[in-house]
Design a protein around this motif. Structure first.
Motif: not given
Length: 381
Positions: A272-280, A311-318, A320-329
């Protein structure tokens, strides 16, 4: 089915029982009675008879006052309908004996000692006795009918209250049956699933001890940890289904948060290629839990249907909304056999997102892969 049940019920039209008609009708027949009786009477007698009929407009709100206003017309003229209706209203609206009895006695005396008073009004004769009986019957009849109508209304209200109480009891009984059935299903689910998962954990532990291959040992350790965690979560869910399983004060295990995502992705065994939010940045607990479950379900599906895919996992803030994306090729090789699935996981995730005020979409991509995307608002956590 009886013949009476087969016949259509005949109900009066709505206008026949309209409140305005019920209020106006006694006034109309009171005026008709006054017009028929006072055709040759003096003007002031006609006025008193008319006042007696018009006073019936207030018979429901002020029944005693309405009765007193009908007495002069009843005394100087031979009108009956207005005072009889007034006595009925007193009994129906003020059913206390200390009110009904004096009003009935007043009407009986006015009817007996009618104007002008005859000289032999107190003679002990048959005519005097008949006049007294007539006066008593004219007062007692409407009073008894009014009390009966009042009792009927009270019984109808009690019956309606009993009916609502029985409906509430039926709902409570249905809920108790549902809770009992839910507990039974929870016990069966625990017995079946926990047995199978325990066997998996035991076999993984045996493989971890006996295998000389380091990769196999690592995989067995991961399987054993996942089995133990699955059993813990299963016990918690069964406890909830059974009403905490007899432990009302037992605390729940720590719920998964965004900080647990790296471990989840690592244990999945996927590239998995991940891009996760920091925990702060603190997010509501329900939002973080929904995001974790979304990634967990998506990775589980990928493990079932495309274990070799990137696999690509993205958890980002947009905002005041939290966007979660999980995609597999697109997987290079489709697995010959896949684990069974009922499609309920994504349905549950979509419902969870909607309860939080967010959205969840899932579907194939143009390159042959699959993508799960969720947007969760922080304000509804």
């Amino acid at each position: 089915m009886t013949t009476a049940d087969q016949l259509p019920s005949r109900r009066l039209p709505a206008w026949c029982t309209a409140p305005w008609l019920m209020l106006l009708l006694p006034v109309l027949y009171g005026l008709l009675d006054a017009a028929l009786v006072a055709r040759e009477a003096a003007w002031w007698q006609v006025a008193l008879s008319t006042l007696a009929a018009v006073a019936l407009f207030w018979r429901r709100r002020f029944p005693v006052v309405a009765l007193l206003l009908t007495m002069p017309g009843s005394w100087v003229d031979e009108i009956w309908l207005a005072p009889i209706t007034a006595v009925y209203s007193v009994a129906a609206e003020r059913p206390r004996p200390r009110v009904v009895i004096p009003c009935g006695v007043l009407f009986a005396l006015v009817e007996f000692f009618h104007w002008p008073l005859p000289q032999d009004v107190l003679d002990l004769s048959r005519a005097t006795a008949l006049d007294a009986i007539q006066a008593v019957m004219l007062a007692a009849g409407p009073a008894a009918t009014g009390l009966l109508a009042r009792t009927r209304r009270e019984l109808a209200a009690r019956l309606d209250e009993l009916t609502r109480g029985q409906e509430r009891e039926s709902r409570l009984l249905a809920e108790r049956v549902l809770i009992s059935e839910r507990g039974r299903l929870a016990r069966e689910m625990h017995d079946v699933v926990s047995h199978q998962v325990s066997l998996i954990s035991i076999q993984a532990g045996a493989l971890q001890v006996s295998s000389p291959d380091p990769a196999a040992v690592t995989a067995a350790r991961t399987i054993r940890e996942l089995s133990v965690r699955t059993l813990d979560e299963l016990r918690q869910m069964v406890g909830v289904l059974r009403g905490t399983g007899g432990l009302p004060d037992a605390p729940l295990a720590p719920q998964p948060r965004l900080a647990d995502l790296p471990r989840l992705i690592e244990q999945s065994g996927l590239a998995a290629d991940t891009e996760l939010l920091p925990g702060d940045r603190p997010w509501p607990e329900a939002v973080e839990r929904a995001a974790y479950r979304t990634v967990q379900e998506a990775l589980t599906n990928i493990t079932k249907y495309a274990p070799e895919a990137a696999v690509h996992v993205r958890v980002r803030a947009k905002g005041r909304r939290l966007r979660v994306e999980v995609r597999n090729e697109a997987p290079p090789v489709r697995p010959a056999e896949t684990l069974p699935g009922g499609g309920h996981g994504l349905v549950g995730l979509r419902e969870r997102a909607q309860l939080l005020g967010g959205t969840l979409t899932a579907g194939p991509t143009q390159d042959g892969g699959f993508e799960v995307r969720a947007e969760l608002p922080a304000s509804r956590g």
